[in-house]
Design a protein around this motif. Structure first.
Motif: not given
Ligand SMILES: C[S@@+](CC[C@H](N)C(=O)[O-])C[C@H]1O[C@@H](n2cnc3c(N)ncnc32)[C@H](O)[C@@H]1O
Ligand SMILES: [Zn+2]
Length: 397
Positions: A77, A79, A83, A101-102, A130, A151-153
């Motif tokens: 979600p 992405s 990568a 998704n991004d 979102d 894998d968020p900030f």
């Protein structure tokens, strides 16, 4: 091929992009991500230092997908340039569909172009939503993924609930956190708010951070009548990452909460005590400080990790075999570790050989191993005073 609001993805031709190869996959990234210490976020974010993290994802995804059989789907979600999703599409033949998704359309456009370069277009889907909306669109029976990667900030706390809802029974959820200062005890009030527990500034803060993250996912899952069983965890300086098997079982969900507890630390004698509730006083008389509630049980499923270890390495330089090896060695060790240089500093000596300390502890009947959480770290079931004496002996030897 693209779905969602931003289906007209504009490939950012004006930007200085380059094609790199990670594992066996070609990825389109901004040239500056390979040079600058802080990779740019536009036109898309790529951190070359997270290669090992993606190596692990590919390996564990392959094992789980192989066990699941046909029709395996992966949801990515957050992405960015794809990568991770692209590597899974290319390097995990057991996976049938990868949904990337991004919110950032230019990152997605690069991912879409790279899917063409890698000849995996048929396997890939792209959407520009979102992350929570994307995951909720896949939260119903029949539309869930076998594997979801968050894998968020910064903190993943925002996405855990919807991530869990989008995983099929028996599937895998992987969660990354990059708010290391929070997880490692620098901002207890923020940790309490985001993770529902506190960390401590101790030599083994990175492990406490992973266990705090695991506790958050276990608690969120239990609330949804799901069991999230930690199966693998690792940290590097910049991130903490935990993988969970998600099981739709109410009784198991309740039982998981029994594996939450506290790691009580004595700053005077370096003693550590694991307990279901907070403890106040150390056997030396000093006040104990408590980290938790954290996950105090295993962070590794040895069967899964052994199977992943048997797969070919994604590249010659990959450290993945050593990482899996260490995780297996420490699977049943206490939920904390010691740092060799810090132990040596306590006796004002230069650090001895780590293997010498481990051998001394084992020769006295204790368990002792290296740890994947820190190259200078080691785990043992010996008390702090025994570790202290073993370090002294190793220095003299
Ligand atoms: C750390 S990067 C992902 C890196 C990628 N998974 C990898 O392995 O290279 C985080 C991504 O999340 C995206 N993002 C942040 N908030 C979002 C949201 N609410 N919904 C969707 N994407 C989001 C950003 O645009 C960014 O591309
Ligand atoms: Zn003490």
């Amino acid at each position: 091929m693209s779905e969602g609001q931003g289906s007209v993805l504009q490939f950012p031709r004006q930007t200085d992009l380059t094609i790199i190869k990670e594992g066996r996959t070609k990825i389109i990234v901004p040239r500056r991500s390979m040079e600058a210490p802080n990779p740019p976020k536009q036109p898309g974010f790529f951190n070359p230092l997270a290669e090992i993290c993606r190596d692990v994802s590919v390996a564990l995804t392959r094992v789980v997908a192989k066990r699941l059989g046909v029709g395996v789907s992966v949801g990515d979600p957050l992405s960015s340039l794809g990568a991770r999703g692209l590597r899974i599409a290319v390097e995990a033949p057991e996976v049938d569909e990868v949904h990337m998704n991004d919110l950032n359309p230019s990152a997605l456009a690069c991912a879409e172009e790279a899917a063409r370069l890698n000849n995996v277009v048929e396997k890939c889907r792209f959407s520009n939503l979102d992350a929570c909306l994307f995951l909720m669109q896949h939260s119903r029976k029949g539309s869930r993924f076998n594997l979801v990667d968050i894998d968020p900030f910064g903190s993943p706390a925002l996405f855990v609930d919807c991530g869990l809802r989008a995983v099929k029974n028996g599937g895998l959820l992987s969660v990354t956190a990059t708010d290391s200062p929070v997880l490692c005890g620098l901002h207890p009030e923020v940790a309490l708010r985001r993770y529902g527990g506190v960390s401590l500034r101790v030599d083994y803060s990175h492990e406490i951070g992973a266990r705090l993250l695991a506790a958050l996912v276990v608690k969120e899952a239990a609330r949804l009548d799901l069991a999230a069983v930690p199966v693998f965890a690792h940290t590097r300086r910049l991130y903490t990452r935990v993988f969970f098997r998600v099981v739709h079982d109410v009784e198991q969900a309740s039982a998981m909460l029994g594996n939450l507890g506290f790691i009580n630390h004595c700053y005077r004698c370096n003693n550590r005590v694991v307990s279901p509730s907070m403890l106040k006083e150390c056997s030396c008389g000093a006040t104990l400080r408590s980290a938790g509630p954290v996950w105090i049980h295993r962070l590794c499923d040895p069967d899964l990790v052994k199977e992943a270890q048997g797969l070919p390495s994604p590249s010659e330089k990959s450290e993945i075999k050593a990482l899996f090896n260490m995780a297996l060695q420490e699977a049943d060790m206490p939920p904390y570790y010691y740092l060799l240089d810090k132990e040596a500093k306590r006796i004002r000596a230069a650090p001895p050989k780590l293997q010498r300390v481990l051998d001394l502890l084992v020769s006295q009947g204790y368990l002792a191993s290296r740890t994947s959480f820190d190259p200078k770290g080691f785990k043992t079931d010996a008390r702090a005073n025994v570790v202290h004496e073993a370090t002294k002996k190793a220095v003299r030897a």
